[in-house]
Motif scaffolding. Structure first.
Motif, mmCIF file in Angstrom:
data_model
loop_
_atom_site.group_PDB
_atom_site.id
_atom_site.type_symbol
_atom_site.label_atom_id
_atom_site.label_comp_id
_atom_site.label_asym_id
_atom_site.label_seq_id
_atom_site.Cartn_x
_atom_site.Cartn_y
_atom_site.Cartn_z
ATOM 1 N N ASN A 82 42.406 28.231 37.645
ATOM 2 C CA ASN A 82 43.695 28.303 36.961
ATOM 3 C C ASN A 82 44.348 26.947 36.700
ATOM 4 O O ASN A 82 45.559 26.821 36.778
ATOM 5 N N ILE A 83 43.571 25.943 36.395
ATOM 6 C CA ILE A 83 44.118 24.644 36.022
ATOM 7 C C ILE A 83 43.671 24.345 34.596
ATOM 8 O O ILE A 83 42.529 24.605 34.237
ATOM 9 N N THR A 84 44.584 23.837 33.798
ATOM 10 C CA THR A 84 44.228 23.488 32.426
ATOM 11 C C THR A 84 43.564 22.111 32.413
ATOM 12 O O THR A 84 43.729 21.318 33.344
ATOM 13 N N ASP A 85 42.838 21.839 31.343
ATOM 14 C CA ASP A 85 42.202 20.526 31.214
ATOM 15 C C ASP A 85 43.237 19.411 31.195
ATOM 16 O O ASP A 85 43.030 18.351 31.784
ATOM 17 N N ALA A 86 44.351 19.640 30.518
ATOM 18 C CA ALA A 86 45.390 18.609 30.427
ATOM 19 C C ALA A 86 45.968 18.291 31.810
ATOM 20 O O ALA A 86 46.164 17.129 32.162
ATOM 21 N N VAL A 87 46.224 19.326 32.602
ATOM 22 C CA VAL A 87 46.796 19.114 33.940
ATOM 23 C C VAL A 87 45.762 18.448 34.851
ATOM 24 O O VAL A 87 46.099 17.537 35.614
ATOM 25 N N LEU A 88 44.507 18.870 34.772
ATOM 26 C CA LEU A 88 43.469 18.247 35.589
ATOM 27 C C LEU A 88 43.320 16.778 35.234
ATOM 28 O O LEU A 88 43.297 15.916 36.120
ATOM 29 N N ALA A 89 43.238 16.470 33.949
ATOM 30 C CA ALA A 89 43.086 15.075 33.518
ATOM 31 C C ALA A 89 44.278 14.235 33.968
ATOM 32 O O ALA A 89 44.111 13.114 34.483
ATOM 33 N N SER A 90 45.478 14.766 33.813
ATOM 34 C CA SER A 90 46.687 14.050 34.212
ATOM 35 C C SER A 90 46.722 13.823 35.725
ATOM 36 O O SER A 90 47.056 12.725 36.199
ATOM 37 N N THR A 91 46.375 14.843 36.496
ATOM 38 C CA THR A 91 46.389 14.736 37.954
ATOM 39 C C THR A 91 45.334 13.742 38.430
ATOM 40 O O THR A 91 45.587 12.947 39.345
ATOM 41 N N LEU A 92 44.160 13.760 37.814
ATOM 42 C CA LEU A 92 43.118 12.787 38.169
ATOM 43 C C LEU A 92 43.598 11.358 37.904
ATOM 44 O O LEU A 92 43.372 10.461 38.721
ATOM 45 N N LYS A 93 44.291 11.149 36.786
ATOM 46 C CA LYS A 93 44.818 9.813 36.477
ATOM 47 C C LYS A 93 45.858 9.380 37.502
ATOM 48 O O LYS A 93 45.879 8.227 37.932
ATOM 49 N N GLU A 94 46.724 10.307 37.900
ATOM 50 C CA GLU A 94 47.737 9.993 38.911
ATOM 51 C C GLU A 94 47.084 9.626 40.238
ATOM 52 O O GLU A 94 47.474 8.648 40.882
ATOM 53 N N LEU A 95 46.103 10.421 40.665
ATOM 54 C CA LEU A 95 45.424 10.157 41.937
ATOM 55 C C LEU A 95 44.626 8.852 41.873
ATOM 56 O O LEU A 95 44.542 8.128 42.860
ATOM 57 N N GLN A 96 44.079 8.569 40.728
ATOM 58 C CA GLN A 96 43.370 7.303 40.557
ATOM 59 C C GLN A 96 44.360 6.135 40.616
ATOM 60 O O GLN A 96 44.110 5.131 41.281
ATOM 61 N N GLY A 97 45.493 6.283 39.954
ATOM 62 C CA GLY A 97 46.532 5.253 39.977
ATOM 63 C C GLY A 97 47.093 5.006 41.358
ATOM 64 O O GLY A 97 47.513 3.888 41.680
ATOM 65 N N SER A 98 47.084 6.031 42.200
ATOM 66 C CA SER A 98 47.582 5.909 43.579
ATOM 67 C C SER A 98 46.509 5.388 44.528
ATOM 68 O O SER A 98 46.779 5.200 45.709
ATOM 69 N N GLY A 99 45.292 5.212 44.029
ATOM 70 C CA GLY A 99 44.217 4.712 44.876
ATOM 71 C C GLY A 99 43.576 5.776 45.753
ATOM 72 O O GLY A 99 42.882 5.459 46.711
ATOM 73 N N ILE A 100 43.778 7.048 45.424
ATOM 74 C CA ILE A 100 43.237 8.150 46.224
ATOM 75 C C ILE A 100 41.827 8.512 45.777
ATOM 76 O O ILE A 100 40.975 8.830 46.599
ATOM 77 N N ILE A 101 41.593 8.495 44.472
ATOM 78 C CA ILE A 101 40.260 8.794 43.972
ATOM 79 C C ILE A 101 39.718 7.618 43.169
ATOM 80 O O ILE A 101 40.472 6.784 42.663
ATOM 81 N N ARG A 102 38.411 7.585 43.077
ATOM 82 C CA ARG A 102 37.690 6.563 42.320
ATOM 83 C C ARG A 102 37.073 7.242 41.111
ATOM 84 O O ARG A 102 36.488 8.323 41.222
ATOM 85 N N ARG A 103 37.214 6.619 39.981
ATOM 86 C CA ARG A 103 36.581 7.098 38.747
ATOM 87 C C ARG A 103 35.491 6.100 38.387
ATOM 88 O O ARG A 103 35.770 4.959 38.082
ATOM 89 N N GLN A 104 34.262 6.550 38.472
ATOM 90 C CA GLN A 104 33.113 5.692 38.170
ATOM 91 C C GLN A 104 32.556 6.090 36.810
ATOM 92 O O GLN A 104 32.106 7.212 36.627
ATOM 93 N N SER A 105 32.620 5.166 35.877
ATOM 94 C CA SER A 105 32.124 5.413 34.531
ATOM 95 C C SER A 105 30.797 4.686 34.354
ATOM 96 O O SER A 105 30.675 3.512 34.709
#
Length: 128
Positions: free
Chosen positions: A50-73
């Motif tokens: 029950n999460i939309t793509d927009a909310v997931l993408a936004s939450t991932l960006k917030e967590l990445q900005g806070s240093g909680i998650i790493r995004r490896q491209s």
């Protein structure tokens, strides 16, 4: 990325902590990544309910900005992006497990809607 008009007025460490792992989706994403270690966006999306793509993408960006998650491209075709917890993010997991144990002792369990990752902790403080 969305930028609020007003800066957050965080006055104590508890407010900072609740801002980082509070909210509906932050703790769920952290728990999924704690369990699965590394996931691509689609894999993470399928673990969430029950999460939309927009909310997931936004939450991932917030967590990445806070240093909680790493995004490896990865520079390849097709593009590949993986998400995992940072050391800071992994340090939050025991706190979330304690909150889960406390909540489990004081809240009626709804096993039909319990996330798979939540079944790692029982309510007596032991890891399953």
């Amino acid at each position: 990325m969305y930028k609020p008009k007003l800066e957050k007025d965080i006055r104590c460490p508890l407010e900072y902590g609740l801002d980082i792992f509070g909210g509906k989706w932050n703790s769920r994403i952290i728990c999924v990544l704690a369990e699965k270690k590394t996931l691509r966006y689609g894999e993470l999306r399928s673990e969430m309910v029950n999460i939309t793509d927009a909310v997931l993408a936004s939450t991932l960006k917030e967590l990445q900005g806070s240093g909680i998650i790493r995004r490896q491209s990865y520079d390849q075709i097709p593009p590949k992006v993986e998400y995992s917890l940072t050391e800071k993010g992994a340090s939050v997991v025991p706190i979330l497990q304690s909150i889960c144990q406390w909540a489990g002792a004081h809240h009626k369990e709804d096993t039909a809607h319990t996330m798979k990752q939540c079944k790692k902790c029982d309510y007596n403080g032991r890891q399953i």
